[in-house]
Design an enzyme around this catalytic site. Structure first.
Site, PDB file in Angstrom:
ATOM      1  N   SER A  33      94.839  41.762  19.324  1.00 11.33           N
ATOM      2  CA  SER A  33      94.532  41.585  17.908  1.00 11.33           C
ATOM      3  C   SER A  33      95.795  41.882  17.108  1.00 11.33           C
ATOM      4  CB  SER A  33      93.437  42.579  17.504  1.00 11.33           C
ATOM      5  OG  SER A  33      93.378  42.702  16.102  1.00 11.33           O
ATOM      6  N   SER A  34      95.962  41.159  16.001  1.00 10.39           N
ATOM      7  CA  SER A  34      97.123  41.428  15.148  1.00 10.39           C
ATOM      8  C   SER A  34      97.080  42.858  14.626  1.00 10.39           C
ATOM      9  CB  SER A  34      97.131  40.470  13.961  1.00 10.39           C
ATOM     10  OG  SER A  34      97.146  39.147  14.437  1.00 10.39           O
ATOM     11  N   LEU A  41     101.505  37.069  15.406  1.00 15.28           N
ATOM     12  CA  LEU A  41     101.014  36.341  16.584  1.00 15.28           C
ATOM     13  C   LEU A  41     101.157  37.168  17.865  1.00 15.28           C
ATOM     14  CD1 LEU A  41     102.548  32.839  15.761  1.00 15.28           C
ATOM     15  CD2 LEU A  41     100.293  33.736  15.153  1.00 15.28           C
ATOM     16  N   GLN A  87      89.424  36.456   2.130  1.00 20.40           N
ATOM     17  CA  GLN A  87      88.553  36.938   3.197  1.00 20.40           C
ATOM     18  C   GLN A  87      88.677  38.447   3.427  1.00 20.40           C
ATOM     19  OE1 GLN A  87      90.587  34.345   6.251  1.00 20.40           O
ATOM     20  NE2 GLN A  87      90.094  36.031   7.625  1.00 20.40           N
ATOM     21  N   LYS A  89      87.340  36.245  20.220  1.00 18.41           N
ATOM     22  CA  LYS A  89      87.262  37.616  19.672  1.00 18.41           C
ATOM     23  C   LYS A  89      86.517  37.611  18.340  1.00 18.41           C
ATOM     24  CE  LYS A  89      90.685  40.036  17.990  1.00 18.41           C
ATOM     25  NZ  LYS A  89      90.108  40.443  16.688  1.00 18.41           N
ATOM     26  N   ASP A  90      86.799  36.597  17.508  1.00 24.73           N
ATOM     27  CA  ASP A  90      86.077  36.465  16.239  1.00 24.73           C
ATOM     28  C   ASP A  90      84.897  35.519  16.465  1.00 24.73           C
ATOM     29  OD1 ASP A  90      87.865  37.949  14.314  1.00 24.73           O
ATOM     30  OD2 ASP A  90      89.294  36.615  15.273  1.00 24.73           O
ATOM     31  N   HIS A  96      96.865  34.276  20.310  1.00 24.00           N
ATOM     32  CA  HIS A  96      97.194  33.066  19.540  1.00 24.00           C
ATOM     33  C   HIS A  96      97.922  32.052  20.436  1.00 24.00           C
ATOM     34  CE1 HIS A  96      97.229  36.165  16.198  1.00 24.00           C
ATOM     35  NE2 HIS A  96      96.350  35.301  15.765  1.00 24.00           N
ATOM     36  N   MET A 109      96.545  34.008  10.815  1.00 25.36           N
ATOM     37  CA  MET A 109      97.091  34.804   9.712  1.00 25.36           C
ATOM     38  C   MET A 109      98.392  35.480  10.163  1.00 25.36           C
ATOM     39  SD  MET A 109      93.855  36.156   7.559  1.00 25.36           S
ATOM     40  CE  MET A 109      93.435  37.526   8.588  1.00 25.36           C
TER      41      MET A 109
HETATM   42  O1  PAF Z   1      90.917  34.228  12.534  1.00 24.17           O
HETATM   43  C1  PAF Z   1      91.793  34.227  11.641  1.00 24.17           C
HETATM   44  O2  PAF Z   1      92.953  34.559  11.893  1.00 24.17           O
HETATM   45  C2  PAF Z   1      91.393  33.831  10.241  1.00 24.17           C
HETATM   46  O3  PAF Z   1      90.113  34.269   9.927  1.00 24.17           O
HETATM   47  C3  PAF Z   1      91.553  32.330   9.966  1.00 24.17           C
HETATM   48  C4  PAF Z   1      90.616  31.500  10.830  1.00 24.17           C
HETATM   49  C5  PAF Z   1      92.993  31.901  10.219  1.00 24.17           C
HETATM   50  C6  PAF Z   1      91.229  32.028   8.507  1.00 24.17           C
HETATM   51  O4  PAF Z   1      92.069  32.714   7.643  1.00 24.17           O
END
Ligand code: PAF
Length: 279
Positions: free
Chosen positions: A185-186, A33, A61, A149-150, A37, A30
């Protein structure tokens, strides 16, 4: 680096490259960066012929409209970072290219999607599953790279791939941390200097839990200590759980496959982090 904002030209590019048998690595993001990333980009570059990064701040989301509005969008800086890190293709569509109509299909990702992040962010994983499924269909990657992280997101995408037979190999890449341990994290860019110092509280709790579990301390005591620590450091603990790293079932007793997951707020910025128990 080639930049695509529309689906059809990207598909034409894909077909042309596939005639020469090229493999595609995909890093969905998203934007905003950071080194986390870039480590995904580097992993893709090491394993694939062509690395595609997407930047799309996915509205479906976000369960909190303020969070969506305030999500950082430094697109020029992101493009420069991708160029200097050897990314081959950027896909950065406008919202109407992805969501022409109000999507009617909803994903119920089951128990995996109802706990932890899913509990505190209702609808979040429906939005993640929807956009990842769309992007996989648009980009048709051979491999896709996600950050640890996610972690819950990674498990859900893994389930999505298995249940819908996407022909893509997933990679989960370890968390990148700042020198003091803060998970990159962003959202960190939204922290003030004072908040940035406080944000380390979550990593502190994870490390404290790791070492206390080794000495046999019960997790409920550790969680209580973490709660007090967060309160005294003016950060709001949302959850701190111990779970099986494969199923994400909540555990009260650790096993070699345990992951510790934490989430909370520093001011109005929501942060998450995790560590494997034996990391
Ligand atoms: O992890 C993220 O940045 C977002 O959840 C993703 C996977 C790009 C989906 O929008």
């Amino acid at each position: 680096m080639q930049i695509f904002t529309q689906i059809d030209p990207l598909r034409a590019y894909w077909s042309q490259q596939k005639t020469t048998g090229k493999s595609f690595g995909f890093v969905p993001t998203m934007g905003a960066l950071h080194e986390g990333h870039l480590s995904l980009i580097r992993s893709s570059e090491a394993e694939c012929d062509i690395t595609i990064c997407s930047i799309f701040v996915n509205p479906t989301q976000f369960n909190n409209p303020t969070d969506l509005a305030k999500y950082p969008r430094p697109i020029e800086n992101d493009i420069a970072l991708l160029r200097s890190n050897g990314c081959d293709v950027l896909f950065c569509p406008p919202e109407e290219e992805i969501y022409q109509d109000n999507p009617q299909i909803h994903f119920d990702v089951g128990t995996l999607g109802n706990s932890l992040e899913g509990f505190y962010r209702p609808g979040h994983f429906n939005g993640v599953a929807l956009i990842v499924a769309k992007l996989f269909n648009i980009v048709r990657p051979d491999r896709a790279y996600f950050g640890q992280k996610d972690y819950q997101q990674f498990l859900i995408v893994n389930r999505l791939v298995r249940d819908l037979n996407f022909n893509v190999l997933l990679r989960c890449i370890p968390i990148q941390r700042e020198p003091d341990g803060l998970a990159m994290s962003s959202r960190n860019s939204r922290l003030s200097d004072d908040q940035r110092k406080k944000a380390i509280a979550f990593f502190h709790c994870l490390k404290m839990a790791q070492s206390k579990l080794k000495t046999g301390t019960a997790f409920h005591q550790i969680r209580e200590e973490a709660r007090q620590y967060c309160r005294s450091h003016s950060v709001k603990l949302e959850y701190f759980e111990m779970a099986d790293a494969t199923s994400l079932a909540i555990q009260e007793n650790p096993s070699p496959n345990t992951i510790l997951l934490i989430a909370g707020y520093v001011g109005e910025v929501r942060l998450i982090d995790n560590v494997m128990i034996n990391e």
